[in-house]
Design a protein around this motif. Structure first.
Motif, PDB file in Angstrom:
ATOM      1  N   MET A   1      16.008-113.654  10.433  1.00  0.00           N
ATOM      2  CA  MET A   1      14.923-114.511  10.920  1.00  0.00           C
ATOM      3  C   MET A   1      15.468-115.473  11.955  1.00  0.00           C
ATOM      4  SD  MET A   1      11.804-115.048  10.948  1.00  0.00           S
ATOM      5  CE  MET A   1      10.482-116.212  10.984  1.00  0.00           C
ATOM      6  N   GLY A   2      14.605-116.233  12.526  1.00  0.00           N
ATOM      7  CA  GLY A   2      15.035-117.234  13.472  1.00  0.00           C
ATOM      8  C   GLY A   2      15.326-116.665  14.834  1.00  0.00           C
ATOM      9  N   LEU A   3      14.376-115.912  15.374  1.00  0.00           N
ATOM     10  CA  LEU A   3      14.589-115.403  16.721  1.00  0.00           C
ATOM     11  C   LEU A   3      14.455-116.518  17.739  1.00  0.00           C
ATOM     12  CD1 LEU A   3      12.646-112.077  16.589  1.00  0.00           C
ATOM     13  CD2 LEU A   3      15.083-112.348  16.977  1.00  0.00           C
ATOM     14  N   LEU A   4      13.474-117.380  17.512  1.00  0.00           N
ATOM     15  CA  LEU A   4      13.153-118.369  18.535  1.00  0.00           C
ATOM     16  C   LEU A   4      14.149-119.515  18.561  1.00  0.00           C
ATOM     17  CD1 LEU A   4       9.278-118.479  18.347  1.00  0.00           C
ATOM     18  CD2 LEU A   4      10.734-117.376  20.029  1.00  0.00           C
ATOM     19  N   ASP A   5      14.824-119.822  17.447  1.00  0.00           N
ATOM     20  CA  ASP A   5      15.751-120.942  17.489  1.00  0.00           C
ATOM     21  C   ASP A   5      17.047-120.586  18.211  1.00  0.00           C
ATOM     22  OD1 ASP A   5      15.020-120.090  14.541  1.00  0.00           O
ATOM     23  OD2 ASP A   5      17.206-119.997  14.726  1.00  0.00           O
ATOM     24  N   LYS A   6      17.204-119.314  18.603  1.00  0.00           N
ATOM     25  CA  LYS A   6      18.379-118.969  19.406  1.00  0.00           C
ATOM     26  C   LYS A   6      18.003-118.817  20.874  1.00  0.00           C
ATOM     27  CE  LYS A   6      20.901-116.987  15.582  1.00  0.00           C
ATOM     28  NZ  LYS A   6      20.250-116.171  14.572  1.00  0.00           N
ATOM     29  N   GLU A   7      16.790-119.249  21.203  1.00  0.00           N
ATOM     30  CA  GLU A   7      16.333-119.123  22.577  1.00  0.00           C
ATOM     31  C   GLU A   7      17.052-120.138  23.474  1.00  0.00           C
ATOM     32  OE1 GLU A   7      12.014-119.255  24.874  1.00  0.00           O
ATOM     33  OE2 GLU A   7      12.316-120.284  22.980  1.00  0.00           O
ATOM     34  N   PHE A   8      17.478-119.691  24.680  1.00  0.00           N
ATOM     35  CA  PHE A   8      18.018-120.648  25.645  1.00  0.00           C
ATOM     36  C   PHE A   8      16.876-121.460  26.223  1.00  0.00           C
ATOM     37  CE2 PHE A   8      22.003-119.289  24.898  1.00  0.00           C
ATOM     38  CZ  PHE A   8      22.409-118.081  25.439  1.00  0.00           C
ATOM     39  N   ASN A  12      14.233-116.997  30.053  1.00  0.00           N
ATOM     40  CA  ASN A  12      13.398-116.177  29.169  1.00  0.00           C
ATOM     41  C   ASN A  12      14.223-115.245  28.301  1.00  0.00           C
ATOM     42  OD1 ASN A  12      10.902-117.175  29.900  1.00  0.00           O
ATOM     43  ND2 ASN A  12      10.855-115.898  31.746  1.00  0.00           N
ATOM     44  N   ILE A  13      15.486-115.551  28.120  1.00  0.00           N
ATOM     45  CA  ILE A  13      16.362-114.674  27.341  1.00  0.00           C
ATOM     46  C   ILE A  13      16.399-115.148  25.890  1.00  0.00           C
ATOM     47  CG2 ILE A  13      18.706-113.791  27.079  1.00  0.00           C
ATOM     48  CD1 ILE A  13      19.051-114.394  30.095  1.00  0.00           C
ATOM     49  N   VAL A  14      16.245-114.189  25.014  1.00  0.00           N
ATOM     50  CA  VAL A  14      16.375-114.475  23.588  1.00  0.00           C
ATOM     51  C   VAL A  14      17.561-113.678  23.074  1.00  0.00           C
ATOM     52  CG1 VAL A  14      15.293-114.243  21.337  1.00  0.00           C
ATOM     53  CG2 VAL A  14      13.926-114.888  23.309  1.00  0.00           C
ATOM     54  N   ILE A  15      18.462-114.317  22.399  1.00  0.00           N
ATOM     55  CA  ILE A  15      19.608-113.608  21.840  1.00  0.00           C
ATOM     56  C   ILE A  15      19.403-113.465  20.339  1.00  0.00           C
ATOM     57  CG2 ILE A  15      22.084-113.677  21.424  1.00  0.00           C
ATOM     58  CD1 ILE A  15      22.360-115.153  24.029  1.00  0.00           C
ATOM     59  N   ALA A  16      19.548-112.234  19.862  1.00  0.00           N
ATOM     60  CA  ALA A  16      19.419-112.022  18.425  1.00  0.00           C
ATOM     61  C   ALA A  16      20.261-110.819  18.058  1.00  0.00           C
ATOM     62  CB  ALA A  16      17.968-111.790  18.047  1.00  0.00           C
ATOM     63  N   LYS A  17      20.563-110.707  16.774  1.00  0.00           N
ATOM     64  CA  LYS A  17      21.230-109.504  16.297  1.00  0.00           C
ATOM     65  C   LYS A  17      20.224-108.360  16.298  1.00  0.00           C
ATOM     66  CE  LYS A  17      22.899-111.365  12.493  1.00  0.00           C
ATOM     67  NZ  LYS A  17      23.462-111.349  11.147  1.00  0.00           N
TER      68      LYS A  17
END
Lengths: 163, 174
Positions: A1-8, A12-17
């Motif tokens: 979970m927590g896709l948005l809290d790793k947003e720069f 518009n780049i989102v980093i997630a596993k």
């Protein structure tokens, strides 16, 4: 979970596993096989209707097992029906999940002793992910079951299917 | 309006060869008659102007369990001999009267004539009685199981029915 809290903050780049991304996609659009068996199906339909609104969790009934991710066994499973359910389950594409809804699907319910025609628990035929107790369970209980399943999917890994 | 006593008299006049017995000691009066003439009797009851039984309200089987009860090799009770019965509840929508018929057939070979040719609704009722009790309805157009799977063995509502251990690889008992 927590896709948005790793947003720069500035792009518009989102980093997630990859695991997290896949699990998030899966648990947010669990398309359900439109399939009801007994009185539990009435509660399941009530859950789908506007008051409880299954759709807000991404649960949409699909008419074909080929398009479904989840099957809710909502009611008494007779031995005659069990063979059909097994076939429906085998027709669903992976990943697929099962919620066993109500006492009948969990363990045979009131038919456990004299129900010569009733399968005493759907887990004798197909693997169950979440059991929802009740006779029949209220829509809130089914929603809780779905949230439990989402929790399970959230912790899955591509390398190993856990749910 | 005709009461059961009058109906029995009319039937005795029409079918002198057949036995008719009025069972009087129950909540309702029941006419006991012959399983192999029942289709003719029913056809008469339906077409006769005075009776006009145009509706078969219900057709059901009963296991009388009046045979000798013996212990099987594994200790369970089975029933030998005796009878099984089919009950017919008739109603006339025009004359507003009702009657109940009963036929008894031997348990080992329960043959009853089908009344499907008289009332079409008897088709599925008789299939259910066949499914649950094993009645053989003679001259029925399609006597196959209606509720249980086609490959099911035994008749579940018989008093000495034994649950199977497995069906198609699925364990049946709890």
């Amino acid at each position: 979970m927590g896709l948005l809290d790793k947003e720069f903050s500035d792009s518009n780049i989102v980093i997630a596993k990859a695991d997290d991304l896949l699990n998030w996609a899966r648990l947010s659009s669990l398309w359900q096989l439109g399939f009801g068996l007994a009185c539990c199906a009435i509660e399941m339909m009530a859950t789908s209707a506007s008051h409880y609104d299954f759709d807000r969790f991404g649960v949409i009934p699909r008419p074909s097992p080929r398009q479904a991710d989840i099957i809710i066994i909502s009611g008494t499973v007779t031995l005659k029906m069990a063979l059909r359910i097994k076939r429906l389950y085998e027709q669903m594409p992976d990943p697929k999940y099962i919620i066993s809804m109500g006492s009948c699907a969990n363990c045979g319910g009131p038919y456990w002793e004299h129900g010569y025609h009733v399968l005493k628990g759907i887990d004798r035929v197909i693997p169950v992910d979440v059991y929802v107790p009740g006779c029949p369970p209220r829509p809130e209980a089914l929603l809780e079951g779905l949230l439990k399943l989402q929790e399970k999917i959230r912790n899955e890994s591509m390398r190993k299917k856990t749910a | 309006m005709k009461n059961p006593e009058e109906i029995v008299e009319i039937l005795k006049k029409e079918f002198p060869e057949t036995k008719f017995e009025l069972i009087n000691d129950l909540l309702e009066k029941i006419i006991d008659t012959d399983p192999l003439t029942i289709h003719k009797i029913c056809n008469f009851l339906r077409t006769n102007e005075e009776l006009h039984f145009d509706s078969l309200m219900n057709l059901s089987g009963v296991d009388d369990a009046n045979g000798t009860k013996v212990k099987d090799a594994d200790g369970t009770e089975i029933i030998n001999g005796g009878t099984m019965s089919v009950y017919y509840h008739l109603h006339s929508t025009k004359l507003k009267h009702k009657v109940t018929l009963k036929v008894s057939a031997p348990r080992e070979n329960p043959e009853v004539e089908s009344v499907e040719s008289v009332w079409k609704c008897a088709d599925w009722h008789e299939r259910e009685a066949y499914d649950m009790y094993g009645f053989k309805f003679l001259n029925h157009p399609d006597l196959i199981r209606i509720l249980m799977p086609y490959d099911w063995e035994g008749y579940p509502l018989r008093k000495d029915y034994k649950n199977p251990e497995f069906y198609q690889g699925m364990k049946v008992p709890y």
